[in-house]
Design an enzyme around this catalytic site. Structure first.
Site, PDB file in Angstrom:
ATOM      1  N   SER A  10       1.702  -9.757  -1.053  1.00 25.17           N
ATOM      2  CA  SER A  10       1.373  -8.334  -0.924  1.00 25.17           C
ATOM      3  C   SER A  10       1.738  -7.755   0.437  1.00 25.17           C
ATOM      4  O   SER A  10       1.963  -6.553   0.556  1.00 25.17           O
ATOM      5  CB  SER A  10      -0.111  -8.113  -1.196  1.00 25.17           C
ATOM      6  OG  SER A  10      -0.906  -8.977  -0.397  1.00 25.17           O
TER       7      SER A  10
ATOM      8  N   LYS B 101       0.814  -1.224   0.000  1.00 25.59           N
ATOM      9  CA  LYS B 101       0.000   0.000   0.000  1.00 25.59           C
ATOM     10  C   LYS B 101       0.849   1.277   0.000  1.00 25.59           C
ATOM     11  O   LYS B 101       0.434   2.294  -0.525  1.00 25.59           O
ATOM     12  CB  LYS B 101      -0.959   0.001   1.182  1.00 25.59           C
ATOM     13  CG  LYS B 101      -2.089  -1.000   0.992  1.00 25.59           C
ATOM     14  CD  LYS B 101      -3.217  -0.756   1.946  1.00 25.59           C
ATOM     15  CE  LYS B 101      -4.445  -1.553   1.558  1.00 25.59           C
ATOM     16  NZ  LYS B 101      -4.267  -3.008   1.814  1.00 25.59           N
TER      17      LYS B 101
ATOM     18  N   GLU C 216     -10.003   6.852   3.045  1.00 21.09           N
ATOM     19  CA  GLU C 216     -10.904   5.868   3.638  1.00 21.09           C
ATOM     20  C   GLU C 216     -10.045   4.689   4.065  1.00 21.09           C
ATOM     21  O   GLU C 216      -8.982   4.455   3.497  1.00 21.09           O
ATOM     22  CB  GLU C 216     -11.928   5.401   2.592  1.00 21.09           C
ATOM     23  CG  GLU C 216     -11.455   4.265   1.672  1.00 21.09           C
ATOM     24  CD  GLU C 216     -10.291   4.631   0.759  1.00 21.09           C
ATOM     25  OE1 GLU C 216     -10.035   5.836   0.567  1.00 21.09           O
ATOM     26  OE2 GLU C 216      -9.625   3.698   0.238  1.00 21.09           O
TER      27      GLU C 216
HETATM   28  C1  LIG Z   1      -5.133  -4.017   1.473  1.00 27.23           C
HETATM   29  C2  LIG Z   1      -4.419  -5.263   1.201  1.00 27.23           C
HETATM   30  C3  LIG Z   1      -4.808  -6.111   0.145  1.00 27.23           C
HETATM   31  C4  LIG Z   1      -6.034  -5.887  -0.691  1.00 27.23           C
HETATM   32  O1  LIG Z   1      -6.039  -4.740  -1.460  1.00 27.23           O
HETATM   33  P1  LIG Z   1      -5.795  -4.749  -3.031  1.00 27.23           P
HETATM   34  O2  LIG Z   1      -6.102  -3.353  -3.420  1.00 27.23           O
HETATM   35  O3  LIG Z   1      -6.718  -5.752  -3.645  1.00 27.23           O
HETATM   36  O4  LIG Z   1      -4.372  -5.102  -3.251  1.00 27.23           O
HETATM   37  C5  LIG Z   1      -4.035  -7.230  -0.110  1.00 27.23           C
HETATM   38  N1  LIG Z   1      -2.958  -7.535   0.650  1.00 27.23           N
HETATM   39  C6  LIG Z   1      -2.561  -6.754   1.680  1.00 27.23           C
HETATM   40  C7  LIG Z   1      -1.380  -7.161   2.480  1.00 27.23           C
HETATM   41  C8  LIG Z   1      -3.287  -5.598   1.995  1.00 27.23           C
HETATM   42  O5  LIG Z   1      -2.895  -4.841   3.023  1.00 27.23           O
END
Ligand SMILES: *Cc1c(COP(=O)(O)O)cnc(C)c1O
Length: 417
Positions: free
Chosen positions: A385, A94, A116
């Site tokens: 992610s 993020k 948000e």
């Molecule tokens: C917020 C988040 C997501 C989901 O958000 P996307 O916009 O679909 O990427 C996925 N993995 C992590 C670690 C997150 O913090």
């Protein structure tokens, strides 16, 4: 890292039938100004250099591409590589997006940022960006979410952000988005709205994709250095769509690379307790929160409640870009259930010594389900992610760890005394 644009993504903010800019008249100047600035930075190599330098200095980019030796050996099928977005500052992808939007704010001369947040991850990332760059931050968070995810509220406050619990509607993420849009309409002369995923009105889906495209830019370079070719397949989890778009975008024009997005299947299709818009084909086209996409809604257009073991994947809408890419079959979409995710988590932590976020674990669970169909010469990348330290409460509960339960209970009692 070079700025290479992605203008083949859409037409005037539309991706097939999805996208657009469905905002009240009063917000048109705000989204127009932002779109204008976005179009300018797309062609601005200096901006990109400044952006990538900030990611290097502050967030530790480039993130490594790790060979998953333990998992690859365990299955004896494809070679598995992991893109380590968990190693970013704040523990997830993020930050790539918020740092980009922060620099864009400076260019626009804005001094206040609003955002948000659902589980609080994007709120923390935005508060970090604001503290680093000297902006005032206001974060809208559903009152129910703010209570359940107090650890993130705590950090936002320590970082100097104002957190506003939203009590309208169902007091969750979609209501927080509506409140943020309302605030922006009244204050856009000094305020930027930093949306956290590849959703919302134009230019957000493309702009967030642009800032997350560092993931696939680095990945392409790294995998070609290691394996001498592109990956055969890439897996990413799919909430709003920002990490998936980031991991996919540089490969969209490479037909040999299969792209797989994994949604939150929750307690399964039949239970109704999930957040799968595409894989379970449960969502219908609608216009809400400033854009047109697939939303989980009832026959009257009321948004449905979503469920997932991972707080970051339970959003009712989905990126209009991914809705389109799924429809045109460029991206294949699966849903992994909570139970599959917990099993996958146990395997990853024991074979790799990695602690993936529950969101990211969905991407692995999707791969594990399909790994039997792969060949030893196949190269697969999973986009991890984020890291899972934040999920200790959910994981501790799901694994029914008695020691963890005692710890939480005793700690609560001690604090009350
Ligand atoms: C917020 C988040 C997501 C989901 O958000 P996307 O916009 O679909 O990427 C996925 N993995 C992590 C670690 C997150 O913090």
């Amino acid at each position: 890292m070079k700025n290479k644009m992605i203008n083949y993504l859409g037409q005037n903010g539309y991706f097939g039938a999805y996208g657009g800019r469905f905002v009240p008249e009063i917000l048109i100047p705000a989204v127009d100004e932002l779109n204008q600035a976005f179009q300018e930075i797309l062609r601005d190599e200096d901006f990109y250099k400044q952006y990538y330098n900030l990611l290097m200095d502050f967030s530790g980019r480039p993130t490594p591409l790790t060979y998953a030796e333990g998992l690859s050996a365990y299955f004896g099928k494809a070679k598995i590589y992991i893109k380590r977005e968990d190693l970013n500052h704040s523990g997830a992808h993020k930050i790539n997006n918020v740092l980009g939007q922060g620099l864009l704010m400076k260019k626009l001369g804005k001094t206040r940022v609003i955002a948000e947040t659902g589980a609080g991850q994007h709120g923390v990332a935005t508060a970090i960006m604001a503290a680093k760059m000297g902006f005032q931050a206001t974060i809208y968070m559903g009152a129910e979410d703010a209570e359940r995810q107090y650890a993130n509220v705590f950090w936002m406050k320590q970082l100097g952000a104002e957190v506003i619990p939203v009590t309208t509607g169902t007091a969750t993420l979609k209501d927080a988005i509506n409140e943020a849009l309302r605030d922006w309409a009244g204050n856009f002369d000094n305020t930027h709205y930093a949306l956290g995923t590849a959703c919302g009105p134009r230019p957000f889906p493309e702009m967030v994709t642009f800032f997350q495209s560092v993931i696939s830019k680095e990945m392409k370079k790294q995998i070609n250095e290691i394996c001498g070719k592109n990956p055969d397949r890439i897996y990413a989890c799919l909430g709003g769509g920002s990490n998936a778009m980031g991991a996919f975008v540089e490969f969209l024009q490479e037909p040999g690379v299969e792209l797989v997005a994994v949604e939150a299947g929750g307690k399964g299709e039949a239970s109704g307790k999930h957040a799968s818009r595409i894989a379970y084909a449960k969502a219908k086209t609608g216009v809400s929160q400033g854009y047109k996409t697939l939303f989980l809604q009832d026959d009257d257009g009321q948004m449905l409640d979503t469920w997932s073991i991972s707080a970051g994947l339970d959003y009712v809408g989905v990126s209009p870009i991914l809705a389109h890419l799924a429809e045109t079959k460029r991206v294949r979409v699966l849903a992994a259930t909570d139970a599959e995710v917990i099993e996958a988590f146990k395997l990853i932590i024991s074979k790799e010594g990695l602690i993936p976020a529950l969101e990211s674990t969905h991407a692995f669970a999707g791969l594990f389900r399909e790994i039997a169909d792969t060949k030893p010469e196949d190269v697969i990348v999973v986009n991890m992610s984020g890291r899972g330290d934040k999920d200790i409460f959910n994981i501790g509960e799901a694994l029914q760890d008695q020691g963890w339960k005692t710890f939480v209970t005793e700690r609560g009692k001690a604090y009350a005394d």
